[in-house]
Design an enzyme around this catalytic site. Structure first.
Site, PDB file in Angstrom:
ATOM      1  N   ASN A 153     -29.690  16.853 -14.465  1.00  0.00           N
ATOM      2  CA  ASN A 153     -30.939  17.534 -14.836  1.00  0.00           C
ATOM      3  C   ASN A 153     -32.085  17.305 -13.841  1.00  0.00           C
ATOM      4  OD1 ASN A 153     -31.053  14.862 -15.636  1.00  0.00           O
ATOM      5  ND2 ASN A 153     -32.314  15.293 -17.417  1.00  0.00           N
ATOM      6  N   GLU A 250     -29.424   4.465 -18.203  1.00  0.00           N
ATOM      7  CA  GLU A 250     -30.405   5.456 -18.672  1.00  0.00           C
ATOM      8  C   GLU A 250     -29.628   6.544 -19.376  1.00  0.00           C
ATOM      9  OE1 GLU A 250     -33.503   5.291 -18.767  1.00  0.00           O
ATOM     10  OE2 GLU A 250     -34.036   3.767 -17.306  1.00  0.00           O
ATOM     11  N   CYS A 284     -33.570  14.057 -21.037  1.00  0.00           N
ATOM     12  CA  CYS A 284     -33.046  13.002 -21.920  1.00  0.00           C
ATOM     13  C   CYS A 284     -34.061  12.532 -22.950  1.00  0.00           C
ATOM     14  CB  CYS A 284     -32.619  11.824 -21.064  1.00  0.00           C
ATOM     15  SG  CYS A 284     -33.927  11.291 -19.947  1.00  0.00           S
ATOM     16  N   GLU A 454     -36.385   1.729 -15.452  1.00  0.00           N
ATOM     17  CA  GLU A 454     -36.643   2.282 -14.128  1.00  0.00           C
ATOM     18  C   GLU A 454     -38.159   2.360 -13.941  1.00  0.00           C
ATOM     19  OE1 GLU A 454     -33.873   5.843 -14.036  1.00  0.00           O
ATOM     20  OE2 GLU A 454     -32.924   4.490 -12.605  1.00  0.00           O
TER      21      GLU A 454
HETATM   22  P1  NAD Z   1     -22.439  12.539 -18.044  1.00  0.00           P
HETATM   23  O1  NAD Z   1     -22.419  11.282 -18.805  1.00  0.00           O
HETATM   24  O2  NAD Z   1     -21.416  13.547 -18.317  1.00  0.00           O
HETATM   25  O3  NAD Z   1     -22.334  12.229 -16.468  1.00  0.00           O
HETATM   26  C1  NAD Z   1     -23.255  11.391 -15.820  1.00  0.00           C
HETATM   27  C2  NAD Z   1     -22.643  10.914 -14.507  1.00  0.00           C
HETATM   28  O4  NAD Z   1     -21.591   9.996 -14.776  1.00  0.00           O
HETATM   29  C3  NAD Z   1     -22.028  12.022 -13.665  1.00  0.00           C
HETATM   30  O5  NAD Z   1     -22.334  11.768 -12.306  1.00  0.00           O
HETATM   31  C4  NAD Z   1     -20.536  11.845 -13.920  1.00  0.00           C
HETATM   32  O6  NAD Z   1     -19.716  12.312 -12.876  1.00  0.00           O
HETATM   33  C5  NAD Z   1     -20.428  10.354 -14.045  1.00  0.00           C
HETATM   34  N1  NAD Z   1     -19.266   9.849 -14.782  1.00  0.00           N
HETATM   35  C6  NAD Z   1     -18.592  10.450 -15.785  1.00  0.00           C
HETATM   36  N2  NAD Z   1     -17.600   9.642 -16.217  1.00  0.00           N
HETATM   37  C7  NAD Z   1     -17.658   8.505 -15.487  1.00  0.00           C
HETATM   38  C8  NAD Z   1     -16.904   7.277 -15.472  1.00  0.00           C
HETATM   39  N3  NAD Z   1     -15.915   7.063 -16.313  1.00  0.00           N
HETATM   40  N4  NAD Z   1     -17.259   6.322 -14.597  1.00  0.00           N
HETATM   41  C9  NAD Z   1     -18.300   6.502 -13.751  1.00  0.00           C
HETATM   42  N5  NAD Z   1     -19.033   7.638 -13.713  1.00  0.00           N
HETATM   43  C10 NAD Z   1     -18.722   8.635 -14.576  1.00  0.00           C
HETATM   44  O7  NAD Z   1     -23.910  13.111 -18.230  1.00  0.00           O
HETATM   45  P2  NAD Z   1     -24.486  14.533 -17.763  1.00  0.00           P
HETATM   46  O8  NAD Z   1     -23.870  15.566 -18.624  1.00  0.00           O
HETATM   47  O9  NAD Z   1     -24.435  14.662 -16.293  1.00  0.00           O
HETATM   48  O10 NAD Z   1     -26.030  14.357 -18.153  1.00  0.00           O
HETATM   49  C11 NAD Z   1     -26.490  14.549 -19.435  1.00  0.00           C
HETATM   50  C12 NAD Z   1     -26.687  13.250 -20.162  1.00  0.00           C
HETATM   51  O11 NAD Z   1     -27.467  12.365 -19.372  1.00  0.00           O
HETATM   52  C13 NAD Z   1     -27.448  13.408 -21.460  1.00  0.00           C
HETATM   53  O12 NAD Z   1     -26.894  12.583 -22.455  1.00  0.00           O
HETATM   54  C14 NAD Z   1     -28.835  12.934 -21.105  1.00  0.00           C
HETATM   55  O13 NAD Z   1     -29.596  12.475 -22.196  1.00  0.00           O
HETATM   56  C15 NAD Z   1     -28.553  11.849 -20.140  1.00  0.00           C
HETATM   57  N6  NAD Z   1     -29.713  11.589 -19.280  1.00  0.00           N
HETATM   58  C16 NAD Z   1     -30.411  10.428 -19.432  1.00  0.00           C
HETATM   59  C17 NAD Z   1     -31.538  10.186 -18.655  1.00  0.00           C
HETATM   60  C18 NAD Z   1     -32.349   8.921 -18.809  1.00  0.00           C
HETATM   61  O14 NAD Z   1     -33.084   8.592 -17.889  1.00  0.00           O
HETATM   62  N7  NAD Z   1     -32.237   8.185 -19.893  1.00  0.00           N
HETATM   63  C19 NAD Z   1     -31.936  11.133 -17.713  1.00  0.00           C
HETATM   64  C20 NAD Z   1     -31.201  12.306 -17.584  1.00  0.00           C
HETATM   65  C21 NAD Z   1     -30.086  12.518 -18.363  1.00  0.00           C
END
Ligand code: NAD
Length: 480
Positions: A153, A250, A284, A454
């Protein structure tokens, strides 16, 4: 018009673009679905190489005076600001977010982090602990190689938010952006190099979850900072535990935004819209459970509907556009499933709905707490409104979730504002504001929403460790 955003190569290792040896990774412009770049994932061997290179480069980087490290980061911030227009356009192509947003919120916030931690680098000191004749002191040391893993995002902001404190403290980083949005991190690698960062200190590998998992498990990695979903966070945290690695998590949320009867209604409506529809709702910390006091519910919903009708939806590259497409067909499908569940569970649809193609309109439901749309993170433009009358009751309901990323309240009553905020189980809170995350302020969640913070000086602790040194100033009094 054909759009192209093909980088020199898919990965960036040891100061150079390197082509990936893994599976194909096409990059699609969310607005049109057109392929704008054709990348390849890193192979397991390439991930290992990036970590090894980072481990070597880290030693020299950490040996520099902190003020020199800081200078590199502030120079990178200046380069980003000079190129903000070009970088923001790329961010829009990568994410589909309106150029109106990316120009002010993405690289700009990344530059602020580089500037902030660049300035902070030279101010980090240890402690001197007097012990009578003897004394002790502490040194705040880098951790070594940090792995950064991003969500889609805010891809470039996330890359900067993770790398800035890590590099300021003398760590190296291997960053894996989301497979949906791989382009910004490559630009950051180029800019840091141009700003004087030694080769190998910041590396980029690309790939899906398996590449992330290989990175987390690499023996050189001392810390993992993930931005992603709770489900991924749980896997990554468990894998990191194997090697006793530090983590920053996060993760997701389902944050409450509470609007009391004395709130400034225009501000509360504006904040609720920003808290649900900015970046097409893909944030998020969004306040997706909007608790509105019964006495102002009708007025609130009326104003909300009227203002939503004015949102300009369309071509993300048009500067007039305020609201763009969803990042991918898969994410749009997930959001539509959640909207469908809301309707079938009996929630009242106030406006919006499933939409068409890449677009899902700003959607508002009136629902009850037990419905899935009021409990599960949707990560899309879906606001759930709920009503309340009693302060204690709304606090209880706001906290009745496993998540704890953020919370907000709108009221003119000063004492109530602080009393309620103190009781909300959330890491990042706002009073009469929402979703503002300046670099000066710690950001992060509690409960399932994460670990660590962060931004701000608090982030320094998450990218360093303490060494304690006892200094004997006299003889050793051994009893044997
Ligand atoms: P996601 O969990 O699908 O993926 C996040 C990242 O993790 C990607 O780069 C993905 O390739 C990687 N990944 C997936 N499986 C993994 C594994 N087993 N080991 C290591 N890396 C792995 O999330 P998304 O769909 O890209 O993003 C949306 C989510 O992120 C939502 O839940 C949102 O709330 C959260 N988010 C949180 C914040 C925050 O700062 N708290 C900010 C933005 C998004």
């Amino acid at each position: 018009m054909t759009l192209s955003a093909q980088p020199a190569a898919s990965l960036f290792i040891d100061g150079r673009p390197v082509e990936g040896e893994g599976a194909a990774l096409p990059v699609l412009y969310p607005y049109t679905g057109e392929e704008i770049a054709s990348l390849r994932e890193a192979s397991v061997a390439q991930v290992a190489r990036a970590c090894k290179v980072a481990a070597r480069a880290q030693v020299e980087w950490a040996a520099l005076a902190p003020v020199e490290r800081g200078r590199v980061l502030t120079r990178a911030a200046a380069i980003i600001r000079e190129r903000n227009e070009e970088l923001s356009r790329l961010e829009t192509l990568d994410t589909g977010k309106p150029i109106q947003e990316t120009l002010v919120a993405d690289w700009e916030s990344g530059a602020a982090a580089l500037e902030f931690f660049g300035g902070l680098a030279a101010t980090v000191t240890g402690q001197m602990i007097p012990l009578g004749r003897d004394w002790a002191y502490t040194i705040r040391e880098p951790l070594g190689v940090c792995a950064g893993i991003g969500a889609w995002n805010y891809p470039s902001q996330i890359a900067c938010w993770k790398s800035a404190p890590a590099l300021a403290m003398g760590n190296a980083m291997v960053f894996k952006p989301s497979e949906e949005t791989p382009l910004g991190a490559l630009k950051l690698a180029e800019i840091l190099l141009e700003a004087g960062l030694p080769a190998g200190v910041f590396n980029v590998v690309q790939g899906r979850g398996a590449v992330g998992a290989a990175l987390v498990n690499d023996l050189h990695v001392a810390k993992v900072s993930l931005t992603g979903s709770v489900a991924t966070g749980q896997k990554v945290y468990a894998a990191a535990a194997e090697g006793m690695r530090h983590v920053t998590m996060e993760l997701g949320g389902k944050s409450p935004l509470i609007v009391f009867e004395d709130a400034n209604l225009d501000d509360a409506v504006g904040a609720a819209m920003l808290a649900n529809f900015y970046s097409s709702g893909q944030i998020c910390s969004n306040g997706t459970r909007v608790f509105v006091h019964e006495a102002i519910r009708d007025a609130f919903l009326e104003k909300l509907k009227a203002r939503i009708a004015t949102i300009r939806i369309g071509d993300p590259l048009d500067p007039e556009t305020q609201y763009g497409p969803i990042v991918s067909p898969a994410q749009a499908a997930k959001i539509r499933t959640a909207i469908g569940a809301g309707e079938s569970e009996g929630a009242a649809l106030i406006c919006g709905g499933a939409g068409e193609g890449a677009f899902i309109p700003p959607t508002v439901f009136a629902a009850s707490d037990d419905m899935s749309i009021a409990r599960e993170e949707i990560f899309g433009p879906v606001m759930t409104t709920l009503t309340f009358t009693d302060e204690a009751d709304v606090i209880f309901r706001a906290n009745a979730t496993g998540y704890g990323l953020a919370a907000g309240i709108f009221t003119q009553d000063l004492t109530r504002a602080h009393r309620v905020i103190a009781k909300l189980e959330a890491g990042t809170c706002w009073i009469n504001a929402y979703n503002l995350t300046p670099v000066e302020m710690p950001f992060g969640g509690v409960k399932l929403s994460g670990i660590g913070r962060e931004n701000s000086a608090a982030a320094i602790e998450h990218y360093s460790q303490l060494k304690t040194v006892y200094v004997g100033m006299g003889g050793v009094d051994a009893p044997y």
